[in-house]
Structures are given as C-alpha cells and as structure tokens.
Design an enzyme around this catalytic site. Structure first.
Site, PDB file in Angstrom:
ATOM      1  N   ASP A   1       0.845  -1.189   0.000  1.00  0.00           N
ATOM      2  CA  ASP A   1       0.000   0.000   0.000  1.00  0.00           C
ATOM      3  C   ASP A   1       0.885   1.246   0.000  1.00  0.00           C
ATOM      4  O   ASP A   1       2.003   1.225   0.518  1.00  0.00           O
ATOM      5  CB  ASP A   1      -0.885   0.028   1.254  1.00  0.00           C
ATOM      6  CG  ASP A   1      -1.947  -1.056   1.244  1.00  0.00           C
ATOM      7  OD1 ASP A   1      -2.242  -1.589   0.165  1.00  0.00           O
ATOM      8  OD2 ASP A   1      -2.474  -1.360   2.334  1.00  0.00           O
ATOM      9  N   ARG A   2       0.357   2.309  -0.540  1.00  0.00           N
ATOM     10  CA  ARG A   2       1.124   3.552  -0.607  1.00  0.00           C
ATOM     11  C   ARG A   2       1.630   3.990   0.773  1.00  0.00           C
ATOM     12  O   ARG A   2       2.753   4.470   0.912  1.00  0.00           O
ATOM     13  CB  ARG A   2       0.250   4.660  -1.221  1.00  0.00           C
ATOM     14  CG  ARG A   2       0.973   5.985  -1.400  1.00  0.00           C
ATOM     15  CD  ARG A   2       0.102   6.962  -2.161  1.00  0.00           C
ATOM     16  NE  ARG A   2       0.803   8.219  -2.380  1.00  0.00           N
ATOM     17  CZ  ARG A   2       0.318   9.223  -3.106  1.00  0.00           C
ATOM     18  NH1 ARG A   2      -0.843   9.097  -3.697  1.00  0.00           N
ATOM     19  NH2 ARG A   2       1.022  10.324  -3.262  1.00  0.00           N
TER      20      ARG A   2
END
Length: 314
Positions: free
Chosen positions: A139-140
């Site tokens: 995930d970012r």
C-alpha cells in the site's frame, strides 16, 4: 487521443497476464481505465475478446484501443531528489532483481492521479533495466521491503513462489490498545468492495476470500502494542483489517483507524501509517540461494517506539 496500437508479445512477456501486460505498456493510464477497456471488449488478443487473467503466448497480437490519456509509453522522469533517495534505500541488487526499502507515502507505480511511483524511479535509475517490474505490492502508506524483477523470467519464477506460499513476509506494526491475550492466529475471510465515491474498502465477510495472519506480541505499552505479523495469504489491507477486527487498529490508519488515536500518536511524531514490511525470505530464481532481507525502520517509527519505551519505563 492516441491511435490504435498492435503490440506483439515477446519472449520476455510469455506467460504474463493481459492486465499486467497493459499496465506495463500503458504506464500513465489508470488501472480502472485499463480494466474498463478490457471489459468492454476494446482490447483484443489475436482479434478476439479476452479476460484480464489471460496468459499471453509468444507472438500473440494485442490490440490496444485509443485512450484519452498521455501517450502510452511516454517517458516519465521523476524528480532527481527522489531518485537519489531511492538509490540510498536499495537493500539488495544483482543482475536479476532488486529489493528496496520503500518509504511510507510513496506509491509503487504511477496512475490514478500519481505521475510516478517506485517502479518509475527504478526504471530511471537503471538504464539497463527498463523492463523492471514489481514482484508484489505494498500500500502507498505502508513502508518496507519490496522486490522488483529486472527480467520477465525472474518475475514469473517469483510469482510462482508467491502462489506456492514460498516467500516469507513479516511486518512490524504498532496497534492501538491492548492486544488480546494469547491471540496469534487470525483467520477471517476478507471481502473487497468499492464505495460510490470510488474508494476501495475491505471488510470481514463470510462472502470474502480466505485470509490468514499470525500476530506475535513484541511489546505491550500502556496504550499500544508492538506486533510482528506473518502473512500466510496476501490480501489487500489484510493486516489493517485483521487488526481492526481484534479491536486494535493500526496507528496512523486513516481508513480503518480511530481519528483521536491517530492524533495522539501524531503528536508524538508518527504522522504516517505504523506498518512496515520488515523481513523477506525467498529463493533466488537464478542461483537458488536463500535470500534474507531485513528492512530497517524509518526514523519516525523508530523514534516513536523509543518514546513509548521511555514513557512506560521499559
């Protein structure tokens, strides 16, 4: 508006899924748009409709329709400061692959309003590795170790290791509250949904996919628990949703967490998500040697742990 493109599948692309093939060739086109043109039948393989999961064969001709985006394949040049930053965060590299300690807040690839990500940085850093691809994703907002393959054969081999559950992934995370005593195994199915706004969410649901995590308590503080997590499956937001289901959301999680808790820890210097991919163990595709990677914590997470230890007198 770009013209129709006819792309021939080369030897390094054999066995690749159609959706991943398009993501590579249309690097500035959002993923949602790519799946839309596949679904509508605008993408053709050997003049026929195809599913995103179709495995491509040598010599296949993929028809790519016009898309109202920046010309596919246009060179993306990320800021030099970011490229220098990533150079300093390379944990392992050889002719076949690279492992990077990704910072929180950095996307793994461009698209959906992001002009560049980690993979674009690496492609610009290594002129001899323009075909570098992500082996898996983070995930970012999640930091830590991520593998990139420089060759399609290496990518296929590592993907097979993932399918066979042969890559060990361990995370370090700080969870709000007190972790349930003697609780380690969390075996809850997860269902991915999309809200009307387009935001992607994941929830525990009997209709979801099987999902298994193991949580190991490292330190219990007054208001938070430091946990090591071993993933058996690798679903979207798996740790974050499994932790929330135990009443202990990840600190700094603005999607599944608690605002007041996040504000409290932000005051202690932790503005990002307290979730870090700390350890990777896999077999090197070319040498069959066991590769063990440890990704150091970034400064904010490390300092937060020190502050909690001091506060609790540990």
């Amino acid at each position: 508006m770009s013209n129709v493109k006819l792309l021939e599948v080369g030897s390094e692309e054999v066995g690749q899924r159609l959706d991943n093939f398009l993501l590579k060739h249309l690097r500035k086109v959002p993923k949602m748009l790519i799946y839309r043109i596949i679904r509508k039948g605008e993408v053709r393989v050997n003049k026929g409709r195809a599913q995103p999961s179709r495995r491509l064969e040598l010599g296949d001709i993929v028809r790519v329709p016009p898309v109202s985006m920046v010309e596919a394949g246009e060179k993306v040049v990320p800021p030099k400061t970011q490229m220098a930053r990533i150079e300093d965060l390379i944990l392992y590299e050889d002719a076949d692959l690279m492992v990077v300690n990704k910072p929180s807040g950095m996307a793994v690839h461009g698209g959906s309003g992001v002009s560049w990500g980690l993979v674009e940085l690496v492609r610009n850093l290594r002129q001899d590795a323009k075909r570098v691809e992500l082996v898996h994703r983070l995930d970012r907002d999640t930091s830590g170790a991520i593998i990139l393959a420089k060759k399609m054969s290496v990518l296929r081999c590592l993907h097979e290791q993932i399918r066979q559950n042969q890559i060990e992934k361990r995370y370090l995370t700080l969870l709000a509250g007190h972790w349930p005593k003697n609780k380690q195994k969390v075996d809850l199915p997860l269902l991915r949904t999309t809200l009307g706004s387009g935001e992607r969410m994941v929830e525990v649901s009997p209709d979801g996919k099987a999902c298994l995590s193991y949580f190991f308590l490292q330190q219990q503080f007054d208001q938070a628990a430091l946990m090591e997590v071993k993933l058996i499956t690798g679903r979207t937001h798996q740790i974050r949703v499994h932790a929330k289901a135990q009443g202990c959301p990840v600190v700094g999680d603005d999607k599944y967490g608690i605002d007041e808790v996040n504000k409290r820890f932000k005051a202690l210097g932790m503005a990002s998500l307290a979730l870090h991919a700390q350890r990777l163990v896999f077999e090197h595709p070319s040498t069959q040697r066991k590769i063990e990677i440890e990704a150091p914590l970034f400064k904010d997470f490390k300092q937060l742990i020190s502050k909690l230890e001091q506060k609790d007198g540990k």
